[in-house]
Design a protein around this motif. Structure first.
Motif, PDB file in Angstrom:
ATOM      1  N   SER A 185       0.898  -1.321   0.195  1.00 50.99           N
ATOM      2  CA  SER A 185      -0.277  -0.031   0.044  1.00 50.99           C
ATOM      3  C   SER A 185       1.094   0.943   0.281  1.00 50.99           C
ATOM      4  O   SER A 185       2.137   1.758   0.972  1.00 50.99           O
ATOM      5  CB  SER A 185      -1.178   0.124   1.319  1.00 50.99           C
ATOM      6  OG  SER A 185      -1.335   1.174   0.933  1.00 50.99           O
ATOM      7  N   LEU A 186       0.482   2.278  -0.880  1.00 50.85           N
ATOM      8  CA  LEU A 186       1.075   3.086  -1.326  1.00 50.85           C
ATOM      9  C   LEU A 186       1.166   4.377   0.108  1.00 50.85           C
ATOM     10  O   LEU A 186       1.713   5.304   0.737  1.00 50.85           O
ATOM     11  CB  LEU A 186       1.034   4.218  -2.776  1.00 50.85           C
ATOM     12  CG  LEU A 186       1.411   5.252  -2.838  1.00 50.85           C
ATOM     13  CD1 LEU A 186       3.033   5.727  -2.654  1.00 50.85           C
ATOM     14  CD2 LEU A 186       1.103   6.113  -3.500  1.00 50.85           C
ATOM     15  N   ALA A 187      -0.674   4.295   0.643  1.00 53.51           N
ATOM     16  CA  ALA A 187      -0.422   4.867   1.942  1.00 53.51           C
ATOM     17  C   ALA A 187       0.148   4.629   3.297  1.00 53.51           C
ATOM     18  O   ALA A 187       0.502   5.332   3.904  1.00 53.51           O
ATOM     19  CB  ALA A 187      -2.207   4.622   2.045  1.00 53.51           C
ATOM     20  N   LEU A 188       0.465   3.670   3.114  1.00 58.19           N
ATOM     21  CA  LEU A 188       0.853   2.543   4.407  1.00 58.19           C
ATOM     22  C   LEU A 188       2.257   2.650   4.384  1.00 58.19           C
ATOM     23  O   LEU A 188       2.606   3.039   5.889  1.00 58.19           O
ATOM     24  CB  LEU A 188       0.591   0.937   3.966  1.00 58.19           C
ATOM     25  CG  LEU A 188       1.354   0.299   5.774  1.00 58.19           C
ATOM     26  CD1 LEU A 188       0.707   0.904   6.872  1.00 58.19           C
ATOM     27  CD2 LEU A 188       0.656  -1.363   5.359  1.00 58.19           C
ATOM     28  N   ARG A 189       2.974   2.839   3.066  1.00 53.76           N
ATOM     29  CA  ARG A 189       3.949   2.577   3.159  1.00 53.76           C
ATOM     30  C   ARG A 189       5.169   4.881   3.662  1.00 53.76           C
ATOM     31  O   ARG A 189       5.501   4.907   4.318  1.00 53.76           O
ATOM     32  CB  ARG A 189       4.790   2.602   1.359  1.00 53.76           C
ATOM     33  CG  ARG A 189       5.327   1.422   1.339  1.00 53.76           C
ATOM     34  CD  ARG A 189       5.271   2.003   0.478  1.00 53.76           C
ATOM     35  NE  ARG A 189       5.453   0.317  -0.726  1.00 53.76           N
ATOM     36  CZ  ARG A 189       5.199  -0.203  -1.499  1.00 53.76           C
ATOM     37  NH1 ARG A 189       6.764   0.517  -3.083  1.00 53.76           N
ATOM     38  NH2 ARG A 189       5.626  -1.340  -2.678  1.00 53.76           N
ATOM     39  N   LEU A 190       3.432   5.889   2.822  1.00 50.01           N
ATOM     40  CA  LEU A 190       4.397   6.968   3.560  1.00 50.01           C
ATOM     41  C   LEU A 190       3.383   7.072   4.795  1.00 50.01           C
ATOM     42  O   LEU A 190       4.662   7.520   5.577  1.00 50.01           O
ATOM     43  CB  LEU A 190       3.346   7.661   2.285  1.00 50.01           C
ATOM     44  CG  LEU A 190       2.721   7.656   0.919  1.00 50.01           C
ATOM     45  CD1 LEU A 190       2.032   9.060   0.477  1.00 50.01           C
ATOM     46  CD2 LEU A 190       4.568   8.544   0.724  1.00 50.01           C
ATOM     47  N   MET A 191       2.666   6.126   5.699  1.00 45.16           N
ATOM     48  CA  MET A 191       2.601   6.405   7.021  1.00 45.16           C
ATOM     49  C   MET A 191       3.633   6.002   7.835  1.00 45.16           C
ATOM     50  O   MET A 191       3.805   6.729   8.387  1.00 45.16           O
ATOM     51  CB  MET A 191       1.255   6.106   7.048  1.00 45.16           C
ATOM     52  CG  MET A 191       0.418   6.384   6.530  1.00 45.16           C
ATOM     53  SD  MET A 191      -1.983   6.047   7.193  1.00 45.16           S
ATOM     54  CE  MET A 191      -2.077   4.456   6.240  1.00 45.16           C
ATOM     55  N   LEU A 192       3.797   4.527   7.126  1.00 40.51           N
ATOM     56  CA  LEU A 192       5.003   4.169   8.204  1.00 40.51           C
ATOM     57  C   LEU A 192       6.366   4.799   8.061  1.00 40.51           C
ATOM     58  O   LEU A 192       7.008   4.877   8.724  1.00 40.51           O
ATOM     59  CB  LEU A 192       5.430   3.131   6.964  1.00 40.51           C
ATOM     60  CG  LEU A 192       4.608   1.786   7.713  1.00 40.51           C
ATOM     61  CD1 LEU A 192       5.194   0.396   6.962  1.00 40.51           C
ATOM     62  CD2 LEU A 192       5.068   1.195   9.256  1.00 40.51           C
TER      63      LEU A 192
ATOM     64  N   SER B 125       6.502   8.511   7.179  1.00 36.79           N
ATOM     65  CA  SER B 125       6.610   8.877   8.806  1.00 36.79           C
ATOM     66  C   SER B 125       6.359   8.989   9.991  1.00 36.79           C
ATOM     67  O   SER B 125       7.070   9.681  11.164  1.00 36.79           O
ATOM     68  CB  SER B 125       5.009   9.820   8.210  1.00 36.79           C
ATOM     69  OG  SER B 125       4.818  11.178   8.791  1.00 36.79           O
ATOM     70  N   ALA B 126       5.773   7.262  10.379  1.00 31.28           N
ATOM     71  CA  ALA B 126       5.458   7.384  11.869  1.00 31.28           C
ATOM     72  C   ALA B 126       7.587   7.148  12.517  1.00 31.28           C
ATOM     73  O   ALA B 126       7.546   7.362  13.076  1.00 31.28           O
ATOM     74  CB  ALA B 126       5.042   6.124  11.745  1.00 31.28           C
ATOM     75  N   VAL B 127       7.941   6.293  11.361  1.00 28.91           N
ATOM     76  CA  VAL B 127       9.719   6.266  11.655  1.00 28.91           C
ATOM     77  C   VAL B 127      10.565   7.409  11.901  1.00 28.91           C
ATOM     78  O   VAL B 127      10.935   7.521  12.945  1.00 28.91           O
ATOM     79  CB  VAL B 127      10.455   5.247  11.085  1.00 28.91           C
ATOM     80  CG1 VAL B 127      11.715   4.550  11.400  1.00 28.91           C
ATOM     81  CG2 VAL B 127       9.634   3.749  10.620  1.00 28.91           C
ATOM     82  N   TRP B 128      10.493   8.197  11.124  1.00 27.72           N
ATOM     83  CA  TRP B 128      10.989   9.942  11.129  1.00 27.72           C
ATOM     84  C   TRP B 128      10.644  10.320  12.113  1.00 27.72           C
ATOM     85  O   TRP B 128      10.951  10.766  12.778  1.00 27.72           O
ATOM     86  CB  TRP B 128      10.486  10.487   9.975  1.00 27.72           C
ATOM     87  CG  TRP B 128      11.264  11.419   9.499  1.00 27.72           C
ATOM     88  CD1 TRP B 128      10.576  13.041   9.913  1.00 27.72           C
ATOM     89  CD2 TRP B 128      13.065  12.201  10.119  1.00 27.72           C
ATOM     90  NE1 TRP B 128      12.134  13.736   9.717  1.00 27.72           N
ATOM     91  CE2 TRP B 128      12.859  13.409   9.637  1.00 27.72           C
ATOM     92  CE3 TRP B 128      13.687  11.275  10.021  1.00 27.72           C
ATOM     93  CZ2 TRP B 128      14.272  14.113  10.413  1.00 27.72           C
ATOM     94  CZ3 TRP B 128      15.139  12.546   9.855  1.00 27.72           C
ATOM     95  CH2 TRP B 128      14.769  13.216   9.904  1.00 27.72           C
TER      96      TRP B 128
ATOM     97  N   ALA C  83      12.927  11.268  14.906  1.00 29.76           N
ATOM     98  CA  ALA C  83      13.528  12.681  15.768  1.00 29.76           C
ATOM     99  C   ALA C  83      13.074  13.020  16.888  1.00 29.76           C
ATOM    100  O   ALA C  83      13.594  13.910  17.982  1.00 29.76           O
ATOM    101  CB  ALA C  83      12.945  13.444  14.129  1.00 29.76           C
ATOM    102  N   LEU C  84      11.369  12.054  17.439  1.00 28.23           N
ATOM    103  CA  LEU C  84      10.910  12.515  18.742  1.00 28.23           C
ATOM    104  C   LEU C  84      12.013  12.206  19.777  1.00 28.23           C
ATOM    105  O   LEU C  84      12.126  12.724  20.739  1.00 28.23           O
ATOM    106  CB  LEU C  84       9.354  12.802  19.170  1.00 28.23           C
ATOM    107  CG  LEU C  84       8.987  13.178  18.249  1.00 28.23           C
ATOM    108  CD1 LEU C  84       7.038  12.785  18.325  1.00 28.23           C
ATOM    109  CD2 LEU C  84       8.677  14.515  18.228  1.00 28.23           C
TER     110      LEU C  84
ATOM    111  N   LEU D 261       2.464  14.899  21.606  1.00 25.10           N
ATOM    112  CA  LEU D 261       3.116  15.335  20.162  1.00 25.10           C
ATOM    113  C   LEU D 261       2.629  14.104  19.235  1.00 25.10           C
ATOM    114  O   LEU D 261       2.655  13.859  17.927  1.00 25.10           O
ATOM    115  CB  LEU D 261       4.354  15.849  20.185  1.00 25.10           C
ATOM    116  CG  LEU D 261       4.731  16.411  19.215  1.00 25.10           C
ATOM    117  CD1 LEU D 261       3.631  17.759  18.741  1.00 25.10           C
ATOM    118  CD2 LEU D 261       6.292  17.087  19.389  1.00 25.10           C
ATOM    119  N   ALA D 262       3.863  13.013  19.540  1.00 28.88           N
ATOM    120  CA  ALA D 262       3.568  11.867  18.600  1.00 28.88           C
ATOM    121  C   ALA D 262       2.684  11.687  18.033  1.00 28.88           C
ATOM    122  O   ALA D 262       2.564  10.753  16.085  1.00 28.88           O
ATOM    123  CB  ALA D 262       4.578  10.992  18.816  1.00 28.88           C
TER     124      ALA D 262
END
Length: 468
Positions: A23-30, A32-35, A39-40, A191-192
């Motif tokens: 899933s492209l959406a799942l890839r983008l969300m993963l 974003s979540a990992v980054w 970062a946090l 925040l996460a």
């Protein structure tokens, strides 16, 4: 069609496993979540370390204030007398082994001149400070293995030199830093969670134009539209334009193919008709042979023209047929055609079920099967359409099954019946499309035709086509 194992299809459909698609959406969300998590986490560590540094700096400043106060008392004490700074306003300097200690050491002899009551007779292992009077701070182990924050400074009073030592309990620093770390963790966790929700919303909103394009393509394939919308975002607008150009080119190619098929039909059928009429006007064996061969030629021309027409039409984007409407229409026509036999034709089809095939081709195929069922059956014909989702198929399919209560066809002749160039019965008048032609039409649309034994006792023919 019966589920009898003996009713194996004459031609098995070619199946292929559907590859797992990410899933492209799942890839983008993963991503974003990992980054965001990394970062946090780094931000939390950096903030905690900065706070710890600030706390230690403030703690050292507090120790230096005590240190300067003690140095002032030492300077005010006459030579030969022992200085007594007292509690310095901090009661813990008077309580035993609290971690808050002060000590005055002779810098030359190394002997302890005075110490706080809190040391309770213990001594501190203190490093030698710089001779220029610069305060030195460090973490050390004190009595009862307590962690201490130490500040030591060399003080010169006339000819006398002293090392003034002040310590504080380092547990206060750790406790304060740990409490701050917990607050930072809770804050960053909230925040996460907010960033994760924002990422999901961002991905869903960002990919909505692609979902809109997918729905538009589904409408085109189903025949509800002919073009993609023009108001697409600038990033995918070129893709939409190319797809529209491809659809228009496809339609133009099909129209040209249809025109060529019509011209060829006219060019061939007219001379054949002239030859047939002239031969029928003559007597003799030669004329009869010509008539026979011309009829065979006409049949072959019709057959190959039909195949060419089907091959062209199957490439038309948006070809779709309403199964319920077509099957009921065919049943009404055949009831009137076989009114003398009172054939019982029952049609079962879910509403709004559509197949990826031109309506005329669907009616040619199923009409031929239903007509055969009426002619060769004993008066009962069952036609059923159903949608199905096969995990091994690339897309949903529909199956139309035509059953009769006639004598049927021996299983050993299934392959022969569907063989190229063969008809079920050449002596019985029909629509002109044999089972072999119907099978070729179905195959041209990516479907399959299977023969088997009917629950009514006769033949069951199942036509499987892509669902629209």
């Amino acid at each position: 069609m019966a589920d009898d194992p003996a009713a194996a299809p004459a031609k098995a459909p070619l199946r292929r496993g559907v590859a797992a698609r990410g899933s492209l959406a799942l890839r983008l969300m993963l991503v974003s979540a990992v980054w965001s998590a990394i970062a946090l986490a780094v931000a939390g560590l950096v903030l905690t370390e900065l706070y710890r540094t600030d706390i230690v700096r403030g703690f050292d400043a507090r120790l230096e204030v005590y240190q300067k106060t003690i140095a002032g008392r030492v300077a005010a004490t006459p030579a030969g007398e022992t200085p007594d700074p007292g509690s310095l306003g901090e009661p813990r300097f008077l309580l035993p082994l609290t971690g808050w200690y002060w000590m005055i050491r002779d810098a030359v002899s190394g002997t302890t001149v005075a110490a706080s009551r809190s040391l309770y007779g213990e001594l501190l292992d203190v490093p030698s400070p710089p001779p220029d009077g610069t305060p030195t701070a460090a973490f050390v182990r004190g009595p009862v293995d307590a962690d201490l924050r130490l500040s030591v400074q060399r003080v010169t009073v006339g000819e006398r030199r002293y090392d003034v030592v002040v310590t504080g309990n380092a547990d206060e620093i750790r406790t304060d830093v740990a409490a701050f770390g917990r607050r930072v963790f809770v804050t960053l966790a909230v925040l996460a969670a907010g960033l994760l929700v924002a990422s999901v919303l961002q991905v869903r909103i960002g990919l909505r134009p692609l979902e809109r394009m997918r729905a538009a393509l589904a409408d085109i394939r189903a025949g509800r539209n002919t073009r993609l919308p023009s108001d697409l975002p600038s990033e995918i607008a070129p893709l939409g334009q190319e797809l529209n150009a491809l659809i228009e080119t496809n339609v133009a190619v099909v129209e040209r193919a249809r025109g060529h098929v019509g011209n060829l039909a006219h060019a061939l059928k007219t001379p054949l008709s002239v030859m047939l009429n002239e031969a029928r006007a003559e007597d003799g064996p030669l004329a009869g042979k010509v008539v026979e061969q011309v009829q065979l030629m006409r049949a072959q021309v019709d057959r190959h023209l039909d195949r060419a027409r089907v091959a062209a039409e199957r490439r038309v984007v948006g070809a779709a047929a309403d199964l319920g409407r077509s099957l009921e229409g065919l049943a009404n026509v055949l009831r009137r055609a076989h009114a003398d036999r009172a054939v019982d034709i029952v049609v079962t089809a879910p509403p709004a079920l559509r197949a990826r095939i031109e309506r005329r081709d669907l009616e040619d195929v199923v009409g031929n099967l239903m007509d055969n069922a009426c002619k060769y059956g004993r008066g009962r014909v069952r036609v059923a359409a159903r949608g199905e989702t096969d995990a091994l198929a690339a897309r949903p399919m529909v199956t139309v099954t035509v059953e009769d209560d006639g004598p049927g066809v021996p299983e050993t002749r299934y392959a022969e019946v569907l063989g190229r160039g063969r008809r079920l019965d050449e002596t019985v008048p029909g629509s002109g499309l044999g089972l072999a032609i119907a099978d070729e039409i179905v195959e041209a649309y990516g479907g399959t035709m299977m023969l088997g034994r009917s629950e009514l006792g006769g033949l069951a023919v199942a036509v499987r086509l892509p669902q629209s």
